[in-house]
Write a protein that holds these residues in place. Structure first.
Motif, short mmCIF file in Angstrom:
data_model
loop_
_atom_site.label_atom_id
_atom_site.label_comp_id
_atom_site.label_asym_id
_atom_site.label_seq_id
_atom_site.Cartn_x
_atom_site.Cartn_y
_atom_site.Cartn_z
N GLY A 75 -42.85 5.50 -15.67
CA GLY A 75 -43.89 5.90 -16.61
C GLY A 75 -44.16 7.39 -16.63
N LEU A 76 -43.59 8.12 -15.67
CA LEU A 76 -43.77 9.57 -15.61
C LEU A 76 -42.50 10.26 -16.07
CD1 LEU A 76 -45.49 9.96 -12.12
CD2 LEU A 76 -46.59 9.69 -14.35
N ALA A 77 -42.67 11.35 -16.79
CA ALA A 77 -41.52 12.12 -17.26
C ALA A 77 -41.40 13.40 -16.45
CB ALA A 77 -41.68 12.46 -18.74
N ASP A 78 -40.17 13.81 -16.20
CA ASP A 78 -39.92 15.07 -15.52
C ASP A 78 -40.13 16.20 -16.53
OD1 ASP A 78 -38.95 17.30 -14.25
OD2 ASP A 78 -37.07 16.40 -13.61
N PRO A 79 -41.14 17.06 -16.35
CA PRO A 79 -41.38 18.13 -17.32
C PRO A 79 -40.17 19.04 -17.49
CG PRO A 79 -43.23 17.93 -15.80
CD PRO A 79 -42.12 17.06 -15.27
N ASP B 213 -51.84 9.90 -13.14
CA ASP B 213 -50.57 9.81 -13.88
C ASP B 213 -50.56 10.65 -15.15
OD1 ASP B 213 -52.34 8.38 -15.45
OD2 ASP B 213 -51.16 6.51 -15.48
N HIS B 214 -51.60 11.46 -15.36
CA HIS B 214 -51.64 12.29 -16.56
C HIS B 214 -50.56 13.37 -16.47
CE1 HIS B 214 -53.10 15.05 -19.67
NE2 HIS B 214 -53.81 14.04 -20.12
N GLY C 188 -55.40 19.69 -14.66
CA GLY C 188 -54.90 19.10 -13.42
C GLY C 188 -54.83 20.07 -12.26
N LEU C 189 -55.59 21.17 -12.35
CA LEU C 189 -55.58 22.12 -11.25
C LEU C 189 -56.36 21.61 -10.06
CD1 LEU C 189 -56.24 25.35 -13.35
CD2 LEU C 189 -54.05 24.39 -12.67
#
Length: 218
Positions: free
Chosen positions: A132-136, A89-90, A209-210
């Motif tokens: 909890g996740l944001a759309d970049p 979730d990072h 995160g690659l």
């Protein structure tokens, strides 16, 4: 008039987990799983072959990581939307997936309703992110230029395999290259990224995160 089924290719490397997701997808009205695989490179080939409406992919895939799978699948079939399944979730993982072309990011710890909601969203041309996740893409401004984007596809493959712990001979065998060629690609990638050691290279790809960290053995 009945709408055509949403055709899906599923990519998840754990067979039991993949079977669970396939069952969830099959139970969703109007959804058809046309192919499934546990391998990243095969997932790209299946998307190119079937031209599905949606690719549902884990980020931790052997061969090619999920982000590179999405990037290549979208290039092969621009009409295919990508939905990520992940335990991570990072924001670095989310940003990298979206940068590669993902329209939805579903956490594996969330309920099955999230996967159904993601499919409905991408069917309608929208986006979906688990709680909890944001759309970049919604934060305003463009994503900062990353030197990783300057790497060639082959250099990215080598970087991913090195980060997974493969030696140059092992990576060469996987990619059907000579060890010297793999070492050249690795050196070129490190130079482009401004990194001075293999340890720095591994830390770089993990922090961004690659390549998701290797899962503990069961």
């Amino acid at each position: 008039m009945t709408a055509p089924p949403l055709r899906v290719v599923l990519a998840e490397d754990h067979r039991i987990v993949r079977a669970g997701f396939q069952a969830l997808l099959a139970a969703e009205p109007g959804v058809e799983v046309v192919a499934e695989t546990g391998d990243g490179a095969e997932a790209v080939a299946l998307v190119a072959e079937h031209r599905p409406d949606v690719l549902v992919a884990d980020l931790a895939l052997p061969g090619l990581d999920g982000v590179e799978v999405i990037r290549r699948a979208r290039a092969a079939s621009p009409g295919t939307a990508a939905v990520v399944l992940s335990m991570h979730d990072h924001e670095a993982y989310v940003a990298r997936a979206v940068g590669a072309g993902a329209s939805a990011y579903v956490l594996k710890e969330s309920g099955p309703e999230d996967l159904a909601a993601a499919l409905r969203a991408v069917r309608a041309g929208g986006r979906f992110f688990s709680d909890g996740l944001a759309d970049p893409a919604g934060r305003g401004g463009s994503r900062p230029l990353d030197r990783y984007d300057a790497l060639s596809p082959r250099e990215r493959e080598v970087v991913h395999l090195v980060a997974e712990g493969l030696t140059a001979p092992d990576a060469a065998e996987r990619l059907f290259l000579s060890p010297r060629t793999v070492e050249t690609h690795r050196a070129n990638a490190m130079a482009k990224l401004g990194l001075g050691s293999q340890a720095e290279l591994i830390r770089y790809v993990l922090e961004r995160g690659l390549v998701p960290p290797r899962r503990p053995e069961a």
